[in-house]
Design a protein around this motif. Sequence first.
Motif, mmCIF file in Angstrom:
data_model
loop_
_atom_site.group_PDB
_atom_site.id
_atom_site.type_symbol
_atom_site.label_atom_id
_atom_site.label_comp_id
_atom_site.label_asym_id
_atom_site.label_seq_id
_atom_site.Cartn_x
_atom_site.Cartn_y
_atom_site.Cartn_z
ATOM 1 N N LYS A 167 0.842 -1.190 0.000
ATOM 2 C CA LYS A 167 0.000 0.000 0.000
ATOM 3 C C LYS A 167 0.876 1.238 0.000
ATOM 4 O O LYS A 167 1.945 1.260 0.618
ATOM 5 N N THR A 168 0.420 2.257 -0.710
ATOM 6 C CA THR A 168 1.108 3.535 -0.725
ATOM 7 C C THR A 168 0.072 4.621 -0.939
ATOM 8 O O THR A 168 -1.086 4.342 -1.218
ATOM 9 N N ARG A 169 0.487 5.852 -0.830
ATOM 10 C CA ARG A 169 -0.417 6.970 -1.076
ATOM 11 C C ARG A 169 -0.046 7.597 -2.416
ATOM 12 O O ARG A 169 1.112 7.696 -2.764
ATOM 13 N N SER A 170 -1.075 7.990 -3.174
ATOM 14 C CA SER A 170 -0.849 8.492 -4.523
ATOM 15 C C SER A 170 -2.024 9.348 -4.969
ATOM 16 O O SER A 170 -3.099 9.311 -4.369
ATOM 17 N N THR A 171 -1.827 10.080 -6.045
ATOM 18 C CA THR A 171 -2.915 10.805 -6.694
ATOM 19 C C THR A 171 -3.492 9.995 -7.846
ATOM 20 O O THR A 171 -4.456 10.402 -8.471
ATOM 21 N N TRP A 172 -2.898 8.823 -8.145
ATOM 22 C CA TRP A 172 -3.357 7.960 -9.236
ATOM 23 C C TRP A 172 -4.651 7.263 -8.840
ATOM 24 O O TRP A 172 -4.799 6.785 -7.721
ATOM 25 N N GLY A 173 -5.590 7.135 -9.742
ATOM 26 C CA GLY A 173 -6.802 6.351 -9.524
ATOM 27 C C GLY A 173 -7.671 6.876 -8.401
ATOM 28 O O GLY A 173 -7.692 8.069 -8.116
ATOM 29 N N ALA A 174 -8.377 5.949 -7.765
ATOM 30 C CA ALA A 174 -9.267 6.289 -6.658
ATOM 31 C C ALA A 174 -8.857 5.481 -5.430
ATOM 32 O O ALA A 174 -8.077 4.531 -5.532
ATOM 33 N N GLU A 175 -9.388 5.840 -4.294
ATOM 34 C CA GLU A 175 -9.102 5.149 -3.043
ATOM 35 C C GLU A 175 -9.310 3.644 -3.204
ATOM 36 O O GLU A 175 -10.359 3.199 -3.684
ATOM 37 N N GLY A 176 -8.280 2.834 -2.874
ATOM 38 C CA GLY A 176 -8.393 1.386 -2.915
ATOM 39 C C GLY A 176 -8.126 0.745 -4.270
ATOM 40 O O GLY A 176 -8.124 -0.477 -4.377
ATOM 41 N N ASP A 177 -7.893 1.527 -5.327
ATOM 42 C CA ASP A 177 -7.584 0.958 -6.648
ATOM 43 C C ASP A 177 -6.254 0.199 -6.606
ATOM 44 O O ASP A 177 -5.396 0.475 -5.774
ATOM 45 N N THR A 178 -6.071 -0.737 -7.550
ATOM 46 C CA THR A 178 -4.834 -1.504 -7.652
ATOM 47 C C THR A 178 -4.090 -1.108 -8.916
ATOM 48 O O THR A 178 -4.626 -1.201 -10.018
ATOM 49 N N LEU A 179 -2.858 -0.667 -8.754
ATOM 50 C CA LEU A 179 -1.983 -0.318 -9.866
ATOM 51 C C LEU A 179 -1.101 -1.525 -10.146
ATOM 52 O O LEU A 179 -0.289 -1.914 -9.311
ATOM 53 N N LYS A 180 -1.274 -2.157 -11.322
ATOM 54 C CA LYS A 180 -0.494 -3.347 -11.693
ATOM 55 C C LYS A 180 0.699 -2.912 -12.529
ATOM 56 O O LYS A 180 0.540 -2.291 -13.577
ATOM 57 N N LEU A 181 1.882 -3.244 -12.061
ATOM 58 C CA LEU A 181 3.107 -2.847 -12.741
ATOM 59 C C LEU A 181 3.477 -3.832 -13.839
ATOM 60 O O LEU A 181 3.356 -5.041 -13.668
ATOM 61 N N ASP A 182 3.929 -3.316 -14.990
ATOM 62 C CA ASP A 182 4.448 -4.151 -16.072
ATOM 63 C C ASP A 182 5.941 -4.385 -15.876
ATOM 64 O O ASP A 182 6.478 -5.416 -16.254
ATOM 65 N N ILE A 183 6.612 -3.390 -15.315
ATOM 66 C CA ILE A 183 8.055 -3.450 -15.089
ATOM 67 C C ILE A 183 8.306 -2.990 -13.661
ATOM 68 O O ILE A 183 7.761 -1.994 -13.228
ATOM 69 N N ASP A 184 9.127 -3.721 -12.949
ATOM 70 C CA ASP A 184 9.506 -3.342 -11.599
ATOM 71 C C ASP A 184 10.951 -3.775 -11.354
ATOM 72 O O ASP A 184 11.571 -4.385 -12.229
ATOM 73 N N PRO A 185 11.529 -3.481 -10.198
ATOM 74 C CA PRO A 185 12.930 -3.841 -9.949
ATOM 75 C C PRO A 185 13.225 -5.340 -10.053
ATOM 76 O O PRO A 185 14.365 -5.733 -10.240
ATOM 77 N N LYS A 186 12.207 -6.191 -9.965
ATOM 78 C CA LYS A 186 12.434 -7.630 -10.065
ATOM 79 C C LYS A 186 12.536 -8.088 -11.518
ATOM 80 O O LYS A 186 13.014 -9.181 -11.790
ATOM 81 N N THR A 187 12.078 -7.269 -12.469
ATOM 82 C CA THR A 187 12.092 -7.673 -13.876
ATOM 83 C C THR A 187 12.874 -6.722 -14.777
ATOM 84 O O THR A 187 13.207 -7.082 -15.897
ATOM 85 N N HIS A 188 13.176 -5.520 -14.336
ATOM 86 C CA HIS A 188 13.843 -4.532 -15.200
ATOM 87 C C HIS A 188 15.337 -4.845 -15.322
ATOM 88 O O HIS A 188 16.005 -5.127 -14.329
ATOM 89 N N PRO A 189 15.878 -4.802 -16.543
ATOM 90 C CA PRO A 189 17.291 -5.130 -16.764
ATOM 91 C C PRO A 189 18.270 -4.267 -15.961
ATOM 92 O O PRO A 189 19.354 -4.724 -15.629
ATOM 93 N N ALA A 190 17.896 -3.050 -15.637
ATOM 94 C CA ALA A 190 18.799 -2.187 -14.882
ATOM 95 C C ALA A 190 19.089 -2.770 -13.498
ATOM 96 O O ALA A 190 20.157 -2.555 -12.938
ATOM 97 N N TRP A 191 18.147 -3.510 -12.935
ATOM 98 C CA TRP A 191 18.332 -4.105 -11.612
ATOM 99 C C TRP A 191 18.701 -5.582 -11.678
ATOM 100 O O TRP A 191 19.376 -6.083 -10.791
#
Length: 74
Positions: free
Chosen positions: A23-47
Amino acid sequence: MKKDIHPDYHEIIVQATDGSTFKTRSTWGAEGDTLKLDIDPKTHPAWTGVHRLVDSGGQLAKFNKRFKDFGIKG
């Protein structure tokens, strides 16, 4: 702060590519929405250190064909 000029700041859930969430706080979406990541530190080549060549629109094949004669010959 001025009234009625700032976006709503609320809690959302972020889901990583492996399914883990936090959980985090953001201006994206609405309260309780789920933001699904396509790329994150577990999959991005930089990491991860694993690099893949993605051929979008044949650009990689076009490059390889154009420069096939260049290279180190032993």
